[in-house]
Design a protein around this motif. Structure first.
Motif, PDB file in Angstrom:
ATOM      1  N   VAL A  12      -3.999   5.369  -8.199  1.00 34.89           N
ATOM      2  CA  VAL A  12      -3.317   5.358  -6.890  1.00 34.89           C
ATOM      3  C   VAL A  12      -3.643   6.628  -6.116  1.00 34.89           C
ATOM      4  N   VAL A  13      -3.533   7.766  -6.782  1.00 33.62           N
ATOM      5  CA  VAL A  13      -3.775   9.049  -6.099  1.00 33.62           C
ATOM      6  C   VAL A  13      -5.225   9.142  -5.632  1.00 33.62           C
ATOM      7  N   VAL A  14      -6.160   8.761  -6.499  1.00 34.38           N
ATOM      8  CA  VAL A  14      -7.582   8.849  -6.131  1.00 34.38           C
ATOM      9  C   VAL A  14      -7.898   7.913  -4.964  1.00 34.38           C
ATOM     10  N   LEU A  15      -7.419   6.670  -5.038  1.00 31.30           N
ATOM     11  CA  LEU A  15      -7.677   5.738  -3.934  1.00 31.30           C
ATOM     12  C   LEU A  15      -7.031   6.218  -2.638  1.00 31.30           C
ATOM     13  N   MET A  16      -5.843   6.758  -2.751  1.00 33.76           N
ATOM     14  CA  MET A  16      -5.154   7.238  -1.555  1.00 33.76           C
ATOM     15  C   MET A  16      -5.922   8.394  -0.904  1.00 33.76           C
ATOM     16  N   MET A  17      -6.410   9.312  -1.722  1.00 36.00           N
ATOM     17  CA  MET A  17      -7.149  10.454  -1.178  1.00 36.00           C
ATOM     18  C   MET A  17      -8.508  10.022  -0.616  1.00 36.00           C
ATOM     19  N   VAL A  18      -9.167   9.082  -1.274  1.00 35.94           N
ATOM     20  CA  VAL A  18     -10.451   8.585  -0.766  1.00 35.94           C
ATOM     21  C   VAL A  18     -10.241   7.903   0.590  1.00 35.94           C
ATOM     22  N   VAL A  43      -1.381   1.887  -2.039  1.00 34.36           N
ATOM     23  CA  VAL A  43       0.070   1.671  -1.932  1.00 34.36           C
ATOM     24  C   VAL A  43       0.468   0.385  -2.659  1.00 34.36           C
ATOM     25  N   PHE A  44      -0.366  -0.647  -2.549  1.00 32.10           N
ATOM     26  CA  PHE A  44      -0.086  -1.899  -3.267  1.00 32.10           C
ATOM     27  C   PHE A  44      -0.047  -1.653  -4.769  1.00 32.10           C
ATOM     28  N   ILE A  45      -1.032  -0.938  -5.278  1.00 31.30           N
ATOM     29  CA  ILE A  45      -1.085  -0.657  -6.718  1.00 31.30           C
ATOM     30  C   ILE A  45       0.124   0.161  -7.143  1.00 31.30           C
ATOM     31  N   PHE A  46       0.532   1.101  -6.300  1.00 28.95           N
ATOM     32  CA  PHE A  46       1.698   1.925  -6.616  1.00 28.95           C
ATOM     33  C   PHE A  46       2.954   1.071  -6.775  1.00 28.95           C
ATOM     34  N   PHE A  47       3.202   0.186  -5.821  1.00 30.10           N
ATOM     35  CA  PHE A  47       4.413  -0.638  -5.893  1.00 30.10           C
ATOM     36  C   PHE A  47       4.363  -1.604  -7.074  1.00 30.10           C
ATOM     37  N   ILE A  48       3.205  -2.174  -7.339  1.00 36.97           N
ATOM     38  CA  ILE A  48       3.091  -3.085  -8.483  1.00 36.97           C
ATOM     39  C   ILE A  48       3.281  -2.318  -9.784  1.00 36.97           C
ATOM     40  N   SER A  49       2.787  -1.078  -9.851  1.00 33.59           N
ATOM     41  CA  SER A  49       2.978  -0.262 -11.050  1.00 33.59           C
ATOM     42  C   SER A  49       4.447   0.060 -11.278  1.00 33.59           C
ATOM     43  N   LEU A  50       5.188   0.278 -10.195  1.00 32.15           N
ATOM     44  CA  LEU A  50       6.615   0.562 -10.339  1.00 32.15           C
ATOM     45  C   LEU A  50       7.375  -0.634 -10.888  1.00 32.15           C
ATOM     46  N   ALA A  51       6.906  -1.832 -10.580  1.00 31.67           N
ATOM     47  CA  ALA A  51       7.616  -3.041 -11.001  1.00 31.67           C
ATOM     48  C   ALA A  51       7.354  -3.411 -12.450  1.00 31.67           C
ATOM     49  N   LYS A  52       6.329  -2.836 -13.053  1.00 35.38           N
ATOM     50  CA  LYS A  52       5.985  -3.176 -14.440  1.00 35.38           C
ATOM     51  C   LYS A  52       7.026  -2.610 -15.390  1.00 35.38           C
ATOM     52  N   LEU A  53       7.479  -3.449 -16.277  1.00 31.80           N
ATOM     53  CA  LEU A  53       8.452  -3.053 -17.291  1.00 31.80           C
ATOM     54  C   LEU A  53       7.756  -3.090 -18.648  1.00 31.80           C
ATOM     55  N   ASP A  54       7.825  -2.000 -19.389  1.00 32.86           N
ATOM     56  CA  ASP A  54       7.192  -1.970 -20.715  1.00 32.86           C
ATOM     57  C   ASP A  54       7.796  -3.045 -21.606  1.00 32.86           C
ATOM     58  N   GLY A  55       6.963  -3.893 -22.128  1.00 35.70           N
ATOM     59  CA  GLY A  55       7.430  -4.967 -22.995  1.00 35.70           C
ATOM     60  C   GLY A  55       7.947  -6.163 -22.229  1.00 35.70           C
ATOM     61  N   PRO A  73       8.959  -6.785  -6.132  1.00 37.18           N
ATOM     62  CA  PRO A  73       7.836  -5.996  -5.592  1.00 37.18           C
ATOM     63  C   PRO A  73       6.540  -6.796  -5.474  1.00 37.18           C
ATOM     64  N   HIS A  74       6.314  -7.704  -6.399  1.00 39.89           N
ATOM     65  CA  HIS A  74       5.099  -8.516  -6.331  1.00 39.89           C
ATOM     66  C   HIS A  74       5.121  -9.420  -5.095  1.00 39.89           C
ATOM     67  N   VAL A  75       6.277  -9.987  -4.805  1.00 46.64           N
ATOM     68  CA  VAL A  75       6.403 -10.846  -3.624  1.00 46.64           C
ATOM     69  C   VAL A  75       6.227 -10.024  -2.355  1.00 46.64           C
ATOM     70  N   LEU A  76       6.831  -8.847  -2.331  1.00 48.37           N
ATOM     71  CA  LEU A  76       6.696  -7.994  -1.146  1.00 48.37           C
ATOM     72  C   LEU A  76       5.237  -7.582  -0.932  1.00 48.37           C
ATOM     73  N   ILE A  77       4.542  -7.285  -2.013  1.00 52.81           N
ATOM     74  CA  ILE A  77       3.143  -6.871  -1.881  1.00 52.81           C
ATOM     75  C   ILE A  77       2.281  -8.044  -1.450  1.00 52.81           C
ATOM     76  N   LEU A  78       2.610  -9.233  -1.913  1.00 55.74           N
ATOM     77  CA  LEU A  78       1.870 -10.415  -1.458  1.00 55.74           C
ATOM     78  C   LEU A  78       2.010 -10.578   0.057  1.00 55.74           C
ATOM     79  N   THR A  79       3.215 -10.374   0.554  1.00 59.57           N
ATOM     80  CA  THR A  79       3.433 -10.417   2.006  1.00 59.57           C
ATOM     81  C   THR A  79       2.675  -9.291   2.695  1.00 59.57           C
TER      82      THR A  79
END
Length: 117
Positions: A12-18, A43-55, A73-79
């Motif tokens: 996320v950080v690398v893509l954002m800076m690029v 930003v999409f990857i960031f929000f999807i990463s936040l929604a991931k739950l371990d296990g 978050p997945h639905v919001l990112i799809l929109t």
């Protein structure tokens, strides 16, 4: 090496800076739109990463599974992806119009022509 486990956030950080660098450093309007799309993707990857739950799994009922990832978050990112595609099309249409008016899509040449009037 715990910080390697957070590789998605490094992406996320690398893509954002690029994307940010392309928007700032490039004078070509099409390249600026590409930079904005790269930034938006981070930003999409960031929000999807936040929604991931371990296990956790997808929110589909399966016996024995009690942890589900949050689908909101997945639905919001799809929109957001759909809105992003529409905005990219709008931006490219504006670039075509700028090219028709100024004969160039380079920011410096456009400013130079505006200075003559």
């Amino acid at each position: 090496m715990e910080w390697l486990g957070l590789y998605n956030y490094w992406v996320v950080v690398v893509l954002m800076m690029v994307g940010f660098y392309i928007v700032i450093a490039q004078g070509n309007l099409v390249k600026k739109i590409v930079g904005l799309n790269i930034f938006q993707t981070s930003v999409f990857i960031f929000f999807i990463s936040l929604a991931k739950l371990d296990g956790g799994t997808a929110p589909v009922y399966v016996e024995g599974v009690t942890d589900y990832s949050n689908p909101l978050p997945h639905v919001l990112i799809l929109t957001a992806i759909v809105v992003g595609v529409a905005l990219t099309a709008m931006g490219l249409a504006l670039v075509v119009r700028v090219h028709e008016l100024y004969g160039s899509i380079e920011e410096d040449e456009i400013h130079e022509q505006d200075g003559k009037h």
